[in-house]
Design a protein around this motif. Structure first.
Motif, mmCIF file in Angstrom:
data_model
loop_
_atom_site.group_PDB
_atom_site.id
_atom_site.type_symbol
_atom_site.label_atom_id
_atom_site.label_comp_id
_atom_site.label_asym_id
_atom_site.label_seq_id
_atom_site.Cartn_x
_atom_site.Cartn_y
_atom_site.Cartn_z
ATOM 1 N N PHE A 1 0.748 -1.216 0.137
ATOM 2 C CA PHE A 1 -0.026 0.150 0.039
ATOM 3 C C PHE A 1 0.956 1.304 -0.011
ATOM 4 N N ALA A 2 2.023 1.065 0.460
ATOM 5 C CA ALA A 2 3.105 2.313 0.590
ATOM 6 C C ALA A 2 3.256 2.717 -0.860
ATOM 7 N N LEU A 3 3.671 1.512 -1.893
ATOM 8 C CA LEU A 3 3.890 1.359 -3.103
ATOM 9 C C LEU A 3 3.116 2.067 -4.001
ATOM 10 N N LEU A 4 1.688 1.453 -3.514
ATOM 11 C CA LEU A 4 0.413 1.975 -4.155
ATOM 12 C C LEU A 4 0.058 3.517 -4.312
ATOM 13 N N ALA A 5 0.319 4.054 -2.978
ATOM 14 C CA ALA A 5 0.063 5.390 -2.666
ATOM 15 C C ALA A 5 1.061 6.176 -3.433
ATOM 16 N N PHE A 6 2.223 5.624 -3.288
ATOM 17 C CA PHE A 6 3.269 6.622 -4.236
ATOM 18 C C PHE A 6 3.067 6.628 -5.661
ATOM 19 N N LEU A 7 2.639 5.642 -6.201
ATOM 20 C CA LEU A 7 2.282 5.315 -7.673
ATOM 21 C C LEU A 7 0.961 6.125 -7.993
ATOM 22 N N VAL A 8 -0.138 6.033 -7.142
ATOM 23 C CA VAL A 8 -1.166 6.770 -7.634
ATOM 24 C C VAL A 8 -0.988 8.197 -7.376
ATOM 25 N N VAL A 9 -0.418 8.707 -6.463
ATOM 26 C CA VAL A 9 -0.385 10.280 -6.508
ATOM 27 C C VAL A 9 0.843 10.647 -7.729
ATOM 28 N N LEU A 10 1.875 9.875 -7.823
ATOM 29 C CA LEU A 10 2.834 10.221 -8.937
ATOM 30 C C LEU A 10 1.883 10.324 -10.300
ATOM 31 N N PHE A 11 1.070 9.191 -10.433
ATOM 32 C CA PHE A 11 0.186 9.339 -11.928
ATOM 33 C C PHE A 11 -0.809 10.551 -11.812
ATOM 34 N N ALA A 12 -1.404 10.814 -10.764
ATOM 35 C CA ALA A 12 -2.117 11.772 -10.585
ATOM 36 C C ALA A 12 -1.739 13.281 -10.810
ATOM 37 N N MET A 13 -0.323 13.398 -10.427
ATOM 38 C CA MET A 13 0.326 14.698 -10.711
ATOM 39 C C MET A 13 0.988 14.879 -12.069
ATOM 40 N N ARG A 14 0.770 14.044 -12.893
ATOM 41 C CA ARG A 14 1.007 13.958 -14.260
ATOM 42 C C ARG A 14 0.337 15.281 -14.909
ATOM 43 N N TRP A 15 -1.114 15.210 -14.155
ATOM 44 C CA TRP A 15 -2.036 16.208 -14.749
ATOM 45 C C TRP A 15 -1.658 17.635 -14.404
ATOM 46 N N MET A 16 -1.171 18.616 -15.039
ATOM 47 C CA MET A 16 -0.585 19.691 -15.061
ATOM 48 C C MET A 16 -1.171 20.618 -14.171
ATOM 49 N N PRO A 17 -2.404 20.911 -14.466
ATOM 50 C CA PRO A 17 -3.166 21.947 -13.520
ATOM 51 C C PRO A 17 -3.271 21.509 -12.238
ATOM 52 N N LEU A 18 -3.199 19.935 -11.825
ATOM 53 C CA LEU A 18 -3.139 19.614 -10.373
ATOM 54 C C LEU A 18 -1.815 19.982 -9.787
ATOM 55 N N ARG A 19 -0.740 19.638 -10.775
ATOM 56 C CA ARG A 19 0.705 19.971 -10.233
ATOM 57 C C ARG A 19 0.894 21.372 -9.977
ATOM 58 N N MET A 20 0.303 22.312 -10.732
ATOM 59 C CA MET A 20 0.526 23.906 -10.528
ATOM 60 C C MET A 20 -0.233 23.944 -9.258
ATOM 61 N N ALA A 21 -1.335 23.462 -9.141
ATOM 62 C CA ALA A 21 -2.294 24.066 -7.844
ATOM 63 C C ALA A 21 -1.590 23.624 -6.648
ATOM 64 N N LEU A 22 -0.944 22.494 -6.865
ATOM 65 C CA LEU A 22 -0.107 21.844 -5.501
ATOM 66 C C LEU A 22 1.279 22.440 -5.433
ATOM 67 N N THR A 23 1.577 23.288 -6.265
ATOM 68 C CA THR A 23 3.225 23.708 -6.257
ATOM 69 C C THR A 23 2.956 25.140 -5.291
ATOM 70 N N PRO A 24 4.012 25.126 -4.322
ATOM 71 C CA PRO A 24 3.881 26.308 -3.559
ATOM 72 C C PRO A 24 4.168 27.594 -4.368
ATOM 73 N N GLY A 25 3.417 28.810 -3.849
ATOM 74 C CA GLY A 25 3.634 29.890 -4.562
ATOM 75 C C GLY A 25 5.151 30.296 -4.739
ATOM 76 N N SER A 26 5.718 30.116 -3.539
ATOM 77 C CA SER A 26 7.304 30.556 -3.300
ATOM 78 C C SER A 26 8.102 30.030 -4.305
#
Length: 223
Positions: A90-115
């Motif tokens: 489940f640790a590996l599953l969590a890693f892969l799911v989040v990494l795959f989801a972050m391929r969507w650039m709008p989500l990646r930009m939204a979760l990138t700190p402003g600084s």
């Protein structure tokens, strides 16, 4: 990102030419869809998901036993090996799911700190300026307007002679003129307004001389 038309390019070129008629300064305008891919941000969030899973199972270890029952039937008392296997899976599953989801650039930009966005935009602006404008003018009077669309940020970077005589706060009005219309989707209007403000500052400190030539083309560059 809003596509700029041929007419937008003509307007920006005309604005640069008009501003440079009054000074020895050379203005460059550049737009970019984004300043960085932020792959490291995606990786950091995937690693964070792993730590959150490990932390949750440390606080509630019965979660692993519940998963053992669901996955393996729970006929025998769960062995340490079985529980660690479930933990790893489940640790590996969590890693892969989040990494795959972050391929969507709008989500990646939204979760990138402003600084982080601010630093990356500034770094890219300086890199572009060094490659295309730094010390390319005789009087060291080149100045770059850089607009990064995905981050909703802009930078003004300039050559040595301008740095020596113009305070950084002087460009605040130009930034307001740029970002106001851009937020409304009027990108070329914002760039032209900023060019006009910058032209006035350059005309004050570097008035036009007879020896000045147009050393950098008057055009908008889209990366």
């Amino acid at each position: 990102m809003v596509d700029l038309t041929a007419e937008d390019h003509k307007r920006v070129s005309a604005a640069i030419a008009l501003a440079e008629e009054k000074s020895d300064g050379e203005i460059i305008a550049v737009t970019a869809p984004k300043s960085d891919a932020y792959h490291d941000v995606a990786l950091h969030h995937a690693v964070l998901a792993v730590f959150l899973w490990l932390g949750a199972t440390a606080i509630w270890p019965q979660t692993l036993e519940w998963l053992d029952v669901r996955l393996f039937g729970g006929w025998d008392e769960a062995s340490q090996r079985a529980l660690l296997t479930i933990q790893l899976f489940f640790a590996l599953l969590a890693f892969l799911v989040v990494l795959f989801a972050m391929r969507w650039m709008p989500l990646r930009m939204a979760l990138t700190p402003g600084s982080t966005k601010t630093r990356r935009v500034r770094r890219r602006a300086i890199a572009i300026y060094k490659a295309g404008a730094e010390r390319r003018t005789v009087g060291r009077t080149g100045i770059l307007i850089y607009l990064s669309m995905a981050e909703h940020r802009a930078e003004i970077v300039h050559d040595d002679a301008i740095t020596e005589v113009v305070e950084p706060d002087t460009w605040a009005e130009a930034m307001i003129s740029l970002l106001g219309p851009v937020k409304e989707g009027r990108i070329s209007d914002g760039i032209c307004d900023a060019i006009e403000d910058i032209g006035e500052v350059l005309a004050e400190h570097f008035p036009k001389t007879s020896e000045d030539t147009n050393e950098i083309p008057d055009k908008l560059i889209e990366l």
